[in-house]
Design a protein around this motif. Structure first.
Motif, PDB file in Angstrom:
ATOM      1  N   PRO A  95     -21.199  12.120   7.308  1.00 40.47           N
ATOM      2  CA  PRO A  95     -21.999  13.251   7.797  1.00 40.47           C
ATOM      3  C   PRO A  95     -21.907  13.366   9.317  1.00 40.47           C
ATOM      4  CG  PRO A  95     -23.419  11.396   7.235  1.00 40.47           C
ATOM      5  CD  PRO A  95     -22.033  11.024   6.787  1.00 40.47           C
ATOM      6  N   LEU A  96     -22.010  14.592   9.784  1.00 39.40           N
ATOM      7  CA  LEU A  96     -21.962  14.879  11.219  1.00 39.40           C
ATOM      8  C   LEU A  96     -23.333  15.373  11.649  1.00 39.40           C
ATOM      9  CD1 LEU A  96     -18.522  16.755  11.382  1.00 39.40           C
ATOM     10  CD2 LEU A  96     -18.977  14.330  11.783  1.00 39.40           C
ATOM     11  N   ASN A  97     -23.882  14.739  12.656  1.00 36.59           N
ATOM     12  CA  ASN A  97     -25.222  15.083  13.131  1.00 36.59           C
ATOM     13  C   ASN A  97     -25.115  15.877  14.429  1.00 36.59           C
ATOM     14  OD1 ASN A  97     -26.474  13.666  11.010  1.00 36.59           O
ATOM     15  ND2 ASN A  97     -26.286  11.733  12.135  1.00 36.59           N
ATOM     16  N   TYR A  98     -25.684  17.079  14.404  1.00 35.24           N
ATOM     17  CA  TYR A  98     -25.723  17.933  15.587  1.00 35.24           C
ATOM     18  C   TYR A  98     -27.180  18.230  15.912  1.00 35.24           C
ATOM     19  CZ  TYR A  98     -20.768  18.726  14.648  1.00 35.24           C
ATOM     20  OH  TYR A  98     -19.425  18.562  14.424  1.00 35.24           O
ATOM     21  N   THR A  99     -27.447  18.431  17.175  1.00 36.50           N
ATOM     22  CA  THR A  99     -28.807  18.715  17.616  1.00 36.50           C
ATOM     23  C   THR A  99     -28.826  19.975  18.459  1.00 36.50           C
ATOM     24  OG1 THR A  99     -28.538  17.325  19.594  1.00 36.50           O
ATOM     25  CG2 THR A  99     -29.456  16.285  17.611  1.00 36.50           C
ATOM     26  N   LEU A 100     -29.935  20.673  18.402  1.00 37.61           N
ATOM     27  CA  LEU A 100     -30.188  21.833  19.245  1.00 37.61           C
ATOM     28  C   LEU A 100     -31.511  21.584  19.948  1.00 37.61           C
ATOM     29  CD1 LEU A 100     -29.404  24.629  20.258  1.00 37.61           C
ATOM     30  CD2 LEU A 100     -30.546  25.605  18.257  1.00 37.61           C
ATOM     31  N   GLY A 101     -31.432  21.278  21.237  1.00 38.52           N
ATOM     32  CA  GLY A 101     -32.620  20.831  21.944  1.00 38.52           C
ATOM     33  C   GLY A 101     -32.966  19.431  21.482  1.00 38.52           C
ATOM     34  N   ASP A 102     -34.196  19.250  21.035  1.00 36.16           N
ATOM     35  CA  ASP A 102     -34.626  17.955  20.505  1.00 36.16           C
ATOM     36  C   ASP A 102     -34.631  17.922  18.986  1.00 36.16           C
ATOM     37  OD1 ASP A 102     -35.003  17.137  23.110  1.00 36.16           O
ATOM     38  OD2 ASP A 102     -37.108  17.790  23.158  1.00 36.16           O
ATOM     39  N   GLN A 103     -34.158  19.014  18.352  1.00 37.16           N
ATOM     40  CA  GLN A 103     -34.228  19.118  16.901  1.00 37.16           C
ATOM     41  C   GLN A 103     -32.868  18.804  16.273  1.00 37.16           C
ATOM     42  OE1 GLN A 103     -36.984  19.764  15.128  1.00 37.16           O
ATOM     43  NE2 GLN A 103     -38.278  20.017  16.949  1.00 37.16           N
ATOM     44  N   LEU A 104     -32.898  17.985  15.220  1.00 40.26           N
ATOM     45  CA  LEU A 104     -31.690  17.710  14.451  1.00 40.26           C
ATOM     46  C   LEU A 104     -31.418  18.889  13.521  1.00 40.26           C
ATOM     47  CD1 LEU A 104     -29.475  15.640  13.665  1.00 40.26           C
ATOM     48  CD2 LEU A 104     -31.044  14.837  11.879  1.00 40.26           C
ATOM     49  N   ILE A 105     -30.204  19.402  13.553  1.00 37.17           N
ATOM     50  CA  ILE A 105     -29.858  20.569  12.736  1.00 37.17           C
ATOM     51  C   ILE A 105     -29.597  20.107  11.305  1.00 37.17           C
ATOM     52  CG2 ILE A 105     -28.226  22.456  12.418  1.00 37.17           C
ATOM     53  CD1 ILE A 105     -27.691  22.413  15.382  1.00 37.17           C
ATOM     54  N   PRO A 106     -30.393  20.571  10.335  1.00 34.42           N
ATOM     55  CA  PRO A 106     -30.181  20.139   8.948  1.00 34.42           C
ATOM     56  C   PRO A 106     -28.917  20.754   8.366  1.00 34.42           C
ATOM     57  CG  PRO A 106     -31.892  21.814   9.052  1.00 34.42           C
ATOM     58  CD  PRO A 106     -31.531  21.499  10.473  1.00 34.42           C
ATOM     59  N   GLU A 107     -28.361  20.054   7.412  1.00 34.18           N
ATOM     60  CA  GLU A 107     -27.145  20.522   6.764  1.00 34.18           C
ATOM     61  C   GLU A 107     -27.506  21.363   5.542  1.00 34.18           C
ATOM     62  OE1 GLU A 107     -23.086  18.645   4.750  1.00 34.18           O
ATOM     63  OE2 GLU A 107     -24.404  17.410   5.996  1.00 34.18           O
ATOM     64  N   ALA A 108     -26.748  22.433   5.320  1.00 33.85           N
ATOM     65  CA  ALA A 108     -26.987  23.323   4.190  1.00 33.85           C
ATOM     66  C   ALA A 108     -25.706  23.446   3.373  1.00 33.85           C
ATOM     67  CB  ALA A 108     -27.440  24.699   4.669  1.00 33.85           C
ATOM     68  N   SER A 109     -25.872  23.642   2.073  1.00 26.50           N
ATOM     69  CA  SER A 109     -24.708  23.817   1.205  1.00 26.50           C
ATOM     70  C   SER A 109     -24.200  25.246   1.223  1.00 26.50           C
ATOM     71  CB  SER A 109     -25.059  23.423  -0.234  1.00 26.50           C
ATOM     72  OG  SER A 109     -26.136  24.222  -0.715  1.00 26.50           O
ATOM     73  N   SER A 110     -25.057  26.203   1.641  1.00 28.51           N
ATOM     74  CA  SER A 110     -24.646  27.601   1.710  1.00 28.51           C
ATOM     75  C   SER A 110     -25.528  28.332   2.702  1.00 28.51           C
ATOM     76  CB  SER A 110     -24.729  28.274   0.327  1.00 28.51           C
ATOM     77  OG  SER A 110     -26.084  28.310  -0.115  1.00 28.51           O
ATOM     78  N   CYS A 111     -25.035  29.458   3.177  1.00 26.66           N
ATOM     79  CA  CYS A 111     -25.808  30.310   4.074  1.00 26.66           C
ATOM     80  C   CYS A 111     -25.256  31.725   3.973  1.00 26.66           C
ATOM     81  CB  CYS A 111     -25.763  29.807   5.515  1.00 26.66           C
ATOM     82  SG  CYS A 111     -24.138  29.939   6.300  1.00 26.66           S
ATOM     83  N   LYS A 112     -26.082  32.699   4.335  1.00 24.35           N
ATOM     84  CA  LYS A 112     -25.668  34.092   4.292  1.00 24.35           C
ATOM     85  C   LYS A 112     -25.387  34.581   5.704  1.00 24.35           C
ATOM     86  CE  LYS A 112     -27.695  36.938   1.481  1.00 24.35           C
ATOM     87  NZ  LYS A 112     -28.683  37.875   0.857  1.00 24.35           N
ATOM     88  N   TYR A 113     -24.229  35.193   5.881  1.00 20.37           N
ATOM     89  CA  TYR A 113     -23.845  35.729   7.187  1.00 20.37           C
ATOM     90  C   TYR A 113     -23.335  37.146   6.996  1.00 20.37           C
ATOM     91  CZ  TYR A 113     -21.519  36.313  11.685  1.00 20.37           C
ATOM     92  OH  TYR A 113     -21.130  36.790  12.916  1.00 20.37           O
ATOM     93  N   LEU A 114     -24.034  38.110   7.584  1.00 26.09           N
ATOM     94  CA  LEU A 114     -23.689  39.529   7.470  1.00 26.09           C
ATOM     95  C   LEU A 114     -23.561  39.957   6.013  1.00 26.09           C
ATOM     96  CD1 LEU A 114     -21.076  39.931  10.362  1.00 26.09           C
ATOM     97  CD2 LEU A 114     -23.542  40.347  10.414  1.00 26.09           C
ATOM     98  N   GLY A 115     -24.457  39.454   5.172  1.00 25.83           N
ATOM     99  CA  GLY A 115     -24.475  39.848   3.771  1.00 25.83           C
ATOM    100  C   GLY A 115     -23.511  39.101   2.876  1.00 25.83           C
ATOM    101  N   ILE A 116     -22.743  38.151   3.419  1.00 23.48           N
ATOM    102  CA  ILE A 116     -21.785  37.371   2.640  1.00 23.48           C
ATOM    103  C   ILE A 116     -22.275  35.931   2.563  1.00 23.48           C
ATOM    104  CG2 ILE A 116     -19.409  36.601   2.424  1.00 23.48           C
ATOM    105  CD1 ILE A 116     -19.689  39.575   2.131  1.00 23.48           C
TER     106      ILE A 116
END
Length: 266
Positions: A95-116
């Motif tokens: 797993p790759l851990n990324y942070t934005l500010g002090d928050q750890l960005i959770p990993e998602a199996s899917s996401c919607k971008y511009l309706g796709i």
């Protein structure tokens, strides 16, 4: 209201929703968001940062891009909601851990971008299922309110609000599995039976329409990008006779029913 005008009020919190200047002011506001970053930013309706990861150096560059995003938000007095931030990546062992500010960005199996709907395993199953369900809801609504309508009205009702749902972004997620192809075709077959009262129609299948759309979209992109096999086509595309203030510089002239002008067989 009537012949009475309301008093003028200065609006200080932001831009009114639906205003003409809204999109322009938004682009001007976020134009420098990718400054001093080696990652690729896509900021249209949502801000997306992506980068091809090959080694640890690429991981560090992507994290620097996220750090730059946090700095930009602080400089411009903008708060980023951490609950709306997700990371989507191709399957890897570690797993790759990324942070934005002090928050750890959770990993998602899917996401919607511009309706796709994008999935980490690069499958379009969720997108096809979402499209089919949405199209069925729209078609059933039309079948209820136009039960006694004539064929022309039913055809227009299908081709206007329903078929665009089935074809939105299809050049990107065009399925290859027979089950998914049949699921999309069943919606149109039901609409044809509703309009013509028969199982036969002269409509192109959805897979044929997606293939034509993919050829047109990819062909025009390759022609504009100047690839060798398509350069001759790009040179023959005609510019429109005039451009409005909302047109882009790569607009091309079209004939009737969306045909490309310049005798280009796409």
């Amino acid at each position: 209201m009537g012949w009475q005008l309301s008093e003028e009020i200065r609006v200080t919190p932001g831009v009114l929703q639906g205003s003409v200047l809204g999109p322009l002011l938004f682009l001007a506001y976020v134009n420098d968001i990718c400054r001093n970053s080696e990652s690729t930013f896509r900021h249209f309706a949502d801000c997306v940062i992506h980068k091809k990861i090959i080694n640890n150096e690429d991981i560090e560059k992507l994290q620097k891009g996220l750090d730059r995003l946090g700095e930009w938000a602080a400089e411009n007095a903008m708060k980023i909601n951490p609950t709306n931030v997700r990371q989507l990546r191709a399957p890897v062992k570690d797993p790759l851990n990324y942070t934005l500010g002090d928050q750890l960005i959770p990993e998602a199996s899917s996401c919607k971008y511009l309706g796709i709907i994008l999935r980490s395993d690069l499958s379009w199953t969720d997108q096809v299922n979402y499209t089919v369900k949405k199209a069925w809801r729209a078609l059933h609504f039309i079948m209820r309110i136009l039960k006694k309508g004539n064929s022309n009205t039913k055809i227009s009702a299908y081709t206007t609000p329903v078929r665009p749902i089935l074809e939105y972004g299809a050049a990107c997620w065009d399925p290859y599995r027979e089950g998914q192809i049949h699921a999309l075709d069943r919606v149109q077959k039901k609409a044809a039976k509703f309009a013509y009262h028969t199982n036969e129609s002269n409509w192109e299948t959805m897979s044929q329409r997606r293939e034509i759309s993919r050829i047109r979209v990819c062909g025009l992109f390759k022609a504009y990008s100047g690839e060798r096999a398509w350069k001759a086509i790009g040179d023959r595309l005609r510019r429109p006779t005039y451009l409005t203030r909302v047109d882009h510089e790569r607009k091309i002239r079209t004939g009737g029913k969306g045909r490309i002008s310049g005798n280009i067989p796409l």
